[in-house]
Write a protein that holds these residues in place. Structure first.
Motif, PDB file in Angstrom:
ATOM      1  N   HIS A  49     -20.022 -11.493 -32.962  1.00 15.82           N
ATOM      2  CA  HIS A  49     -21.334 -11.007 -32.534  1.00 15.82           C
ATOM      3  C   HIS A  49     -22.114 -10.473 -33.732  1.00 15.82           C
ATOM      4  O   HIS A  49     -23.318 -10.731 -33.873  1.00 15.82           O
ATOM      5  N   VAL A  50     -21.414  -9.729 -34.607  1.00 18.20           N
ATOM      6  CA  VAL A  50     -22.073  -9.189 -35.802  1.00 18.20           C
ATOM      7  C   VAL A  50     -22.512 -10.321 -36.724  1.00 18.20           C
ATOM      8  O   VAL A  50     -23.652 -10.361 -37.193  1.00 18.20           O
ATOM      9  N   LEU A  55     -26.705 -13.491 -39.224  1.00 19.29           N
ATOM     10  CA  LEU A  55     -27.060 -14.776 -39.824  1.00 19.29           C
ATOM     11  C   LEU A  55     -28.183 -15.499 -39.089  1.00 19.29           C
ATOM     12  O   LEU A  55     -29.061 -16.100 -39.715  1.00 19.29           O
ATOM     13  N   PHE A  56     -28.149 -15.439 -37.760  1.00 18.89           N
ATOM     14  CA  PHE A  56     -29.087 -16.250 -36.971  1.00 18.89           C
ATOM     15  C   PHE A  56     -29.962 -15.433 -36.021  1.00 18.89           C
ATOM     16  O   PHE A  56     -30.813 -15.999 -35.339  1.00 18.89           O
ATOM     17  N   GLY A  57     -29.759 -14.114 -35.972  1.00 17.51           N
ATOM     18  CA  GLY A  57     -30.542 -13.281 -35.065  1.00 17.51           C
ATOM     19  C   GLY A  57     -30.204 -13.501 -33.607  1.00 17.51           C
ATOM     20  O   GLY A  57     -30.998 -13.197 -32.720  1.00 17.51           O
ATOM     21  N   ILE A  58     -28.981 -14.033 -33.354  1.00 14.86           N
ATOM     22  CA  ILE A  58     -28.543 -14.325 -31.995  1.00 14.86           C
ATOM     23  C   ILE A  58     -27.672 -13.188 -31.482  1.00 14.86           C
ATOM     24  O   ILE A  58     -26.763 -12.736 -32.173  1.00 14.86           O
ATOM     25  N   GLY A  59     -27.958 -12.714 -30.259  1.00 11.60           N
ATOM     26  CA  GLY A  59     -27.081 -11.719 -29.662  1.00 11.60           C
ATOM     27  C   GLY A  59     -27.732 -10.362 -29.522  1.00 11.60           C
ATOM     28  O   GLY A  59     -28.960 -10.204 -29.622  1.00 11.60           O
ATOM     29  N   ASP A  60     -26.885  -9.360 -29.289  1.00 12.90           N
ATOM     30  CA  ASP A  60     -27.324  -7.992 -29.030  1.00 12.90           C
ATOM     31  C   ASP A  60     -27.766  -7.323 -30.325  1.00 12.90           C
ATOM     32  O   ASP A  60     -27.039  -7.313 -31.319  1.00 12.90           O
ATOM     33  N   ALA A  61     -28.962  -6.717 -30.315  1.00  4.94           N
ATOM     34  CA  ALA A  61     -29.474  -6.030 -31.505  1.00  4.94           C
ATOM     35  C   ALA A  61     -28.612  -4.841 -31.894  1.00  4.94           C
ATOM     36  O   ALA A  61     -28.634  -4.393 -33.051  1.00  4.94           O
ATOM     37  N   ALA A  62     -27.825  -4.320 -30.939  1.00  7.85           N
ATOM     38  CA  ALA A  62     -26.939  -3.193 -31.239  1.00  7.85           C
ATOM     39  C   ALA A  62     -25.874  -3.567 -32.264  1.00  7.85           C
ATOM     40  O   ALA A  62     -25.304  -2.697 -32.932  1.00  7.85           O
TER      41      ALA A  62
END
Length: 358
Positions: A49-50, A55-62
């Motif tokens: 997730h991190v 790398l791609f701005g995909i997922g939870d901003a947390a």
């Protein structure tokens, strides 16, 4: 007989490109899997997730902040990328050094580069030389030491006539001994126990100081160095034939030896700057690859770059997990792995170099 058949099999173009593809995929897999391994117990999904968020701005901003983010993005991944870059540099420089001096025992440190780096680091740690360079002055002094010694080797080898492979080797050995003597002299008379420990640990090699800032310099230099030497495969092949054969073919190897030595010292200097002294990578990796694929540098350079990168990634992983609660200096591990392999190669007495079995 079996070795010859294996070499013929791997020399086929479809097999070669298949191996290149498989090694590239293995490198990507190594980075993605090794980043999940460490002393901190972090779930696989959180690690990825991190990585995907950064790398791609995909997922939870947390996942763009916090303890897990810092461990994965600022500690684990930078050192793995650095390991890959240094593995490439040391392996390729080993290939080039062996061609320059026509000696299968050569590696990035045999021509005095290691001793020059160690002298630069010793001067900075024990005497404070170069402190005006800032917080990274030890690494910078090590890099300068490696580069200046390589220039000294070229200058010394050109005294009394043009530099040859033998003169370069002898000049490297002489300056290496001189640098080692000065380093020992400084350590002996400084009477600084803390400084002695720092010098010893730095000489063992470590990727613990990896950062994205350093990687932004080292990774492009490693990749450009690999690409440069890949374009030079014809000249490197000629070096294995010797100066007389090269001259009859219309190529003067003298200026190329000096250029390759300086470029190699630059690559090794930056590797030393970031991770200290890591031995045997540039010695063993070219031998292993050469045994399977032959001596053609058109194939040898990219293969050694990929194998060296993969090798050092997993060497770093082992250094972090082999002793609970401690990190083993990577130079110790590469020597523990590389020395037995090298002894086995010597006992076996068969390895391809210069177009024939030695």
């Amino acid at each position: 007989m079996g070795a010859q058949l294996g070499k013929k099999f791997f020399s086929k173009r479809p097999v070669y490109w298949t191996v290149i593809l498989l090694l590239f995929l293995a490198l990507i897999f190594s980075l993605l899997f090794a980043v999940t391994i460490g002393s901190s117990d972090i779930p696989f999904k959180d690690v990825y997730h991190v990585v995907f968020y950064k790398l791609f701005g995909i997922g939870d901003a947390a996942m763009g902040e916090g303890k897990i983010h810092d461990v994965v993005w600022f500690i684990r991944l930078p050192r793995l990328v650095l390991a890959a870059a240094i593995g490439m540099s040391l392996s390729i420089c080993g290939v080039v050094m062996q061609a320059i001096v026509k000696n299968p025992l050569a590696e990035p440190y045999v021509l005095g580069i290691s001793s020059g780096a160690s002298l630069g680091a010793t001067l900075s740690i024990m005497l404070g030389v170069g402190i005006t360079f800032g917080s990274n002055y030890v690494g910078i002094m090590a890099c300068l030491g490696a580069f200046l010694i390589s220039i000294g080797v070229v200058a010394l080898a050109n005294i009394g006539g043009r530099a040859t492979s033998v003169k370069l080797l002898l000049a490297g050995m002489a300056l290496s001994s001189l640098c080692g003597a000065f380093s020992s002299f400084i350590v002996y008379f400084s009477n600084d126990q803390d400084g002695m420990k720092t010098v010893s640990y730095w000489m063992m090699g470590s990727l613990g100081g990896a950062s994205w800032e350093n990687n932004a310099v080292v990774v492009p230099i490693s990749i450009l160095g690999v690409l440069f030497f890949w374009t030079q495969y014809r000249t490197l092949n000629l070096m294995l034939l010797g100066d007389e054969s090269a001259i009859t073919l219309g190529t003067d190897l003298h200026p190329w030896r000096q250029l390759y030595l300086l470029v190699s010292s630059l690559m090794v200097g930056f590797a030393v700057y970031c991770a200290g002294v890591i031995g045997f990578v540039g010695l063993v990796i070219p031998h292993v690859v050469r045994m399977l694929f032959g001596t053609d540098h058109k194939k040898l350079v990219p293969l050694c770059a990929l194998v060296g990168a993969i090798f050092l990634i997993w060497a770093d992983v082992l250094c972090r997990i082999i002793i609970t609660g401690m990190e083993l200096p990577i130079g110790i591990l590469t020597s523990m792995i590389g020395a037995p392999v090298f002894i086995w190669l010597m006992v076996r007495k068969k390895y391809g170099f210069g177009g024939k079995e030695s």
